[in-house]
Write a protein that holds these residues in place. Sequence first.
Motif, PDB file in Angstrom:
ATOM      1  N   ILE A 103       0.843  -1.191   0.000  1.00 20.86           N
ATOM      2  CA  ILE A 103       0.000   0.000   0.000  1.00 20.86           C
ATOM      3  C   ILE A 103       0.879   1.243   0.000  1.00 20.86           C
ATOM      4  CG2 ILE A 103      -0.212  -0.111   2.535  1.00 20.86           C
ATOM      5  CD1 ILE A 103      -3.078   0.936   2.224  1.00 20.86           C
ATOM      6  N   SER A 104       0.582   2.165  -0.912  1.00 19.19           N
ATOM      7  CA  SER A 104       1.382   3.392  -1.056  1.00 19.19           C
ATOM      8  C   SER A 104       0.455   4.594  -0.993  1.00 19.19           C
ATOM      9  CB  SER A 104       2.129   3.401  -2.394  1.00 19.19           C
ATOM     10  OG  SER A 104       2.908   2.235  -2.572  1.00 19.19           O
ATOM     11  N   ARG A 105       0.918   5.643  -0.363  1.00 18.97           N
ATOM     12  CA  ARG A 105       0.070   6.828  -0.205  1.00 18.97           C
ATOM     13  C   ARG A 105       0.802   8.097  -0.607  1.00 18.97           C
ATOM     14  NH1 ARG A 105       2.216   9.654   3.844  1.00 18.97           N
ATOM     15  NH2 ARG A 105       2.976   8.657   5.752  1.00 18.97           N
ATOM     16  N   SER A 106      -0.006   9.109  -0.881  1.00 17.08           N
ATOM     17  CA  SER A 106       0.529  10.453  -1.028  1.00 17.08           C
ATOM     18  C   SER A 106       0.788  11.011   0.367  1.00 17.08           C
ATOM     19  CB  SER A 106      -0.446  11.343  -1.792  1.00 17.08           C
ATOM     20  OG  SER A 106      -1.719  11.349  -1.140  1.00 17.08           O
ATOM     21  N   GLY A 107       1.526  12.100   0.420  1.00 27.69           N
ATOM     22  CA  GLY A 107       1.798  12.719   1.710  1.00 27.69           C
ATOM     23  C   GLY A 107       2.040  14.192   1.507  1.00 27.69           C
ATOM     24  N   LEU A 108       3.311  14.570   1.343  1.00 28.62           N
ATOM     25  CA  LEU A 108       3.636  15.955   1.032  1.00 28.62           C
ATOM     26  C   LEU A 108       3.065  16.340  -0.333  1.00 28.62           C
ATOM     27  CD1 LEU A 108       7.380  15.963   2.125  1.00 28.62           C
ATOM     28  CD2 LEU A 108       5.455  16.889   3.405  1.00 28.62           C
ATOM     29  N   ASP A 109       2.808  17.621  -0.497  1.00 30.25           N
ATOM     30  CA  ASP A 109       2.318  18.124  -1.787  1.00 30.25           C
ATOM     31  C   ASP A 109       3.498  18.205  -2.752  1.00 30.25           C
ATOM     32  OD1 ASP A 109       1.157  19.332  -3.920  1.00 30.25           O
ATOM     33  OD2 ASP A 109       0.650  21.208  -2.896  1.00 30.25           O
ATOM     34  N   LEU A 110       3.600  17.212  -3.633  1.00 35.18           N
ATOM     35  CA  LEU A 110       4.739  17.109  -4.538  1.00 35.18           C
ATOM     36  C   LEU A 110       4.323  17.169  -6.001  1.00 35.18           C
ATOM     37  CD1 LEU A 110       6.506  14.260  -2.571  1.00 35.18           C
ATOM     38  CD2 LEU A 110       7.218  16.643  -2.658  1.00 35.18           C
ATOM     39  N   LEU A 129      -4.108   6.931  -2.971  1.00 39.26           N
ATOM     40  CA  LEU A 129      -3.684   5.669  -2.376  1.00 39.26           C
ATOM     41  C   LEU A 129      -3.625   4.631  -3.483  1.00 39.26           C
ATOM     42  CD1 LEU A 129      -3.183   4.231   0.429  1.00 39.26           C
ATOM     43  CD2 LEU A 129      -5.544   3.476   0.259  1.00 39.26           C
ATOM     44  N   SER A 130      -2.591   3.802  -3.455  1.00 38.96           N
ATOM     45  CA  SER A 130      -2.461   2.710  -4.423  1.00 38.96           C
ATOM     46  C   SER A 130      -2.298   1.406  -3.668  1.00 38.96           C
ATOM     47  CB  SER A 130      -1.261   2.952  -5.349  1.00 38.96           C
ATOM     48  OG  SER A 130      -1.174   1.931  -6.329  1.00 38.96           O
ATOM     49  N   ILE A 131      -3.037   0.391  -4.074  1.00 45.59           N
ATOM     50  CA  ILE A 131      -3.046  -0.904  -3.401  1.00 45.59           C
ATOM     51  C   ILE A 131      -2.685  -1.980  -4.410  1.00 45.59           C
ATOM     52  CG2 ILE A 131      -4.516  -2.600  -2.222  1.00 45.59           C
ATOM     53  CD1 ILE A 131      -6.288  -0.192  -1.363  1.00 45.59           C
ATOM     54  N   LEU A 132      -1.720  -2.814  -4.070  1.00 49.60           N
ATOM     55  CA  LEU A 132      -1.346  -3.952  -4.901  1.00 49.60           C
ATOM     56  C   LEU A 132      -1.776  -5.235  -4.193  1.00 49.60           C
ATOM     57  CD1 LEU A 132       2.254  -3.092  -6.183  1.00 49.60           C
ATOM     58  CD2 LEU A 132       0.033  -2.450  -7.146  1.00 49.60           C
ATOM     59  N   ARG A 140      -3.963  -4.032  -9.309  1.00 51.34           N
ATOM     60  CA  ARG A 140      -3.726  -2.685  -8.775  1.00 51.34           C
ATOM     61  C   ARG A 140      -5.047  -1.942  -8.634  1.00 51.34           C
ATOM     62  NH1 ARG A 140      -1.108   2.528 -11.795  1.00 51.34           N
ATOM     63  NH2 ARG A 140      -0.072   3.506 -10.018  1.00 51.34           N
ATOM     64  N   ILE A 141      -5.258  -1.382  -7.442  1.00 55.99           N
ATOM     65  CA  ILE A 141      -6.443  -0.571  -7.162  1.00 55.99           C
ATOM     66  C   ILE A 141      -5.967   0.784  -6.682  1.00 55.99           C
ATOM     67  CG2 ILE A 141      -8.582  -0.359  -5.850  1.00 55.99           C
ATOM     68  CD1 ILE A 141      -8.489  -3.387  -5.409  1.00 55.99           C
ATOM     69  N   GLN A 142      -6.418   1.844  -7.319  1.00 50.33           N
ATOM     70  CA  GLN A 142      -6.102   3.201  -6.891  1.00 50.33           C
ATOM     71  C   GLN A 142      -7.360   3.860  -6.330  1.00 50.33           C
ATOM     72  OE1 GLN A 142      -3.382   5.298  -9.934  1.00 50.33           O
ATOM     73  NE2 GLN A 142      -4.282   3.604 -11.056  1.00 50.33           N
ATOM     74  N   VAL A 143      -7.159   4.576  -5.250  1.00 54.40           N
ATOM     75  CA  VAL A 143      -8.270   5.281  -4.602  1.00 54.40           C
ATOM     76  C   VAL A 143      -7.832   6.723  -4.392  1.00 54.40           C
ATOM     77  CG1 VAL A 143      -9.852   5.292  -2.647  1.00 54.40           C
ATOM     78  CG2 VAL A 143      -8.835   3.132  -3.390  1.00 54.40           C
ATOM     79  N   CYS A 144      -8.712   7.647  -4.660  1.00 54.94           N
ATOM     80  CA  CYS A 144      -8.392   9.044  -4.357  1.00 54.94           C
ATOM     81  C   CYS A 144      -9.592   9.719  -3.712  1.00 54.94           C
ATOM     82  CB  CYS A 144      -7.917   9.805  -5.589  1.00 54.94           C
ATOM     83  SG  CYS A 144      -9.186  10.142  -6.817  1.00 54.94           S
ATOM     84  N   LEU A 145      -9.283  10.721  -2.913  1.00 56.09           N
ATOM     85  CA  LEU A 145     -10.300  11.490  -2.204  1.00 56.09           C
ATOM     86  C   LEU A 145     -10.137  12.956  -2.575  1.00 56.09           C
ATOM     87  CD1 LEU A 145     -12.542  11.552   0.016  1.00 56.09           C
ATOM     88  CD2 LEU A 145     -10.688  11.978   1.667  1.00 56.09           C
ATOM     89  N   ARG A 146     -11.192  13.532  -3.155  1.00 49.73           N
ATOM     90  CA  ARG A 146     -11.214  14.953  -3.495  1.00 49.73           C
ATOM     91  C   ARG A 146     -12.380  15.579  -2.756  1.00 49.73           C
ATOM     92  NH1 ARG A 146     -12.478  14.802  -8.575  1.00 49.73           N
ATOM     93  NH2 ARG A 146     -14.605  15.566  -8.354  1.00 49.73           N
ATOM     94  N   GLY A 147     -12.067  16.360  -1.715  1.00 46.90           N
ATOM     95  CA  GLY A 147     -13.139  16.857  -0.861  1.00 46.90           C
ATOM     96  C   GLY A 147     -13.811  15.703  -0.153  1.00 46.90           C
ATOM     97  N   LYS A 148     -15.085  15.492  -0.438  1.00 44.09           N
ATOM     98  CA  LYS A 148     -15.817  14.359   0.117  1.00 44.09           C
ATOM     99  C   LYS A 148     -16.141  13.296  -0.939  1.00 44.09           C
ATOM    100  CE  LYS A 148     -18.032  16.790   3.979  1.00 44.09           C
ATOM    101  NZ  LYS A 148     -17.455  15.916   5.032  1.00 44.09           N
ATOM    102  N   THR A 149     -15.546  13.426  -2.118  1.00 39.37           N
ATOM    103  CA  THR A 149     -15.787  12.482  -3.200  1.00 39.37           C
ATOM    104  C   THR A 149     -14.683  11.444  -3.245  1.00 39.37           C
ATOM    105  OG1 THR A 149     -16.906  14.186  -4.501  1.00 39.37           O
ATOM    106  CG2 THR A 149     -16.157  12.222  -5.676  1.00 39.37           C
TER     107      THR A 149
END
Length: 306
Positions: free
Chosen positions: A69-76, A134-137, A271-280
């Motif tokens: 499982i890999s995630r974003s963190g800092l704004d890069l 978020l990315s899930i393998l 591979r499953i990717q998940v993202c959250l934008r606001g409440k979506t």
Amino acid sequence: MSPNLRMKAWWLAGLLAVSACLVKPAAAGSLLFCEQSSQQSVARKSDLLLFSQQVRQLLDESGHQAAIISRSGLDLERFHIRLSHAGISLRNNPNSPWSVRQLYYACDEQRPHLYDQGLPGFLIDQPQGSNVYLSILLLPAKQEDQLVQAALDNKLSLQLLGADYSANAYPFSTRYQNCNQWLVELLAHAWGQLPRAGDGRKQAQDWLQQQRYRPDTIDVKHRYMVWATNVVPLVHNGDHPDSELAENHYLLSLPTAIEGFVRQQAEGTERIQVCLRGKTLITHRGWDDMADDCSAAAGDTVQQLD
């Protein structure tokens, strides 16, 4: 430190923190990375907790025992880097179901540790207002079983823990280590079935090179940014080849490199990717990347957090 030099140091810290681990903070002013923390509103924290619940449900329903499982963190985004930190989420983690086993740097002790962190804690360190990725393998059965066995082997996990941390650790040197490098070396032992005697890190790196593991290349553009590591804590040049430094390049283990290697080694990985934008919340399956603005594509699942 002069204001101009400090600005350059912060720029470099932000860039090289792409491979910085979960950081346990110390007193302000002690370490540059450790001074960084995200300020979040109560509403933002609530949304991230709901997000973690949805991720756990997805893992529960997968039928798997583990996930990389890999995630974003800092704004890069300005560096075109989405994911910064990876670990192993285990259904039967002794800490709690689906806790993430990972390397983290303890600022107060100024040393790396292994840490089992619940999903809410793993996912909640996100900048206010940013999209969360978020990315899930999910691995085939054989590779998953091997990884679970290795990840839960405390002796092996600690054997592969480097003594000295560097956010920009070179992947083929045992002088330093960062969190993503610990993970890829554990994968080497799990899938290479390497001997437990001897220098475990060196054995892992040799195997990775034999398997044509390709780290990510970070171009820092300017020579003064390479020199600036002399004034930025937790980043170092001493383990990097002179030829790479001359080109203003750092080779690092980032989630993108790890995912590419997993795909090469374990055919059939999902591979499953998940993202959250606001409440979506958007869920995307497949090896093509989600949109940079966290918008839905055809076939994606879209839902609203309660």
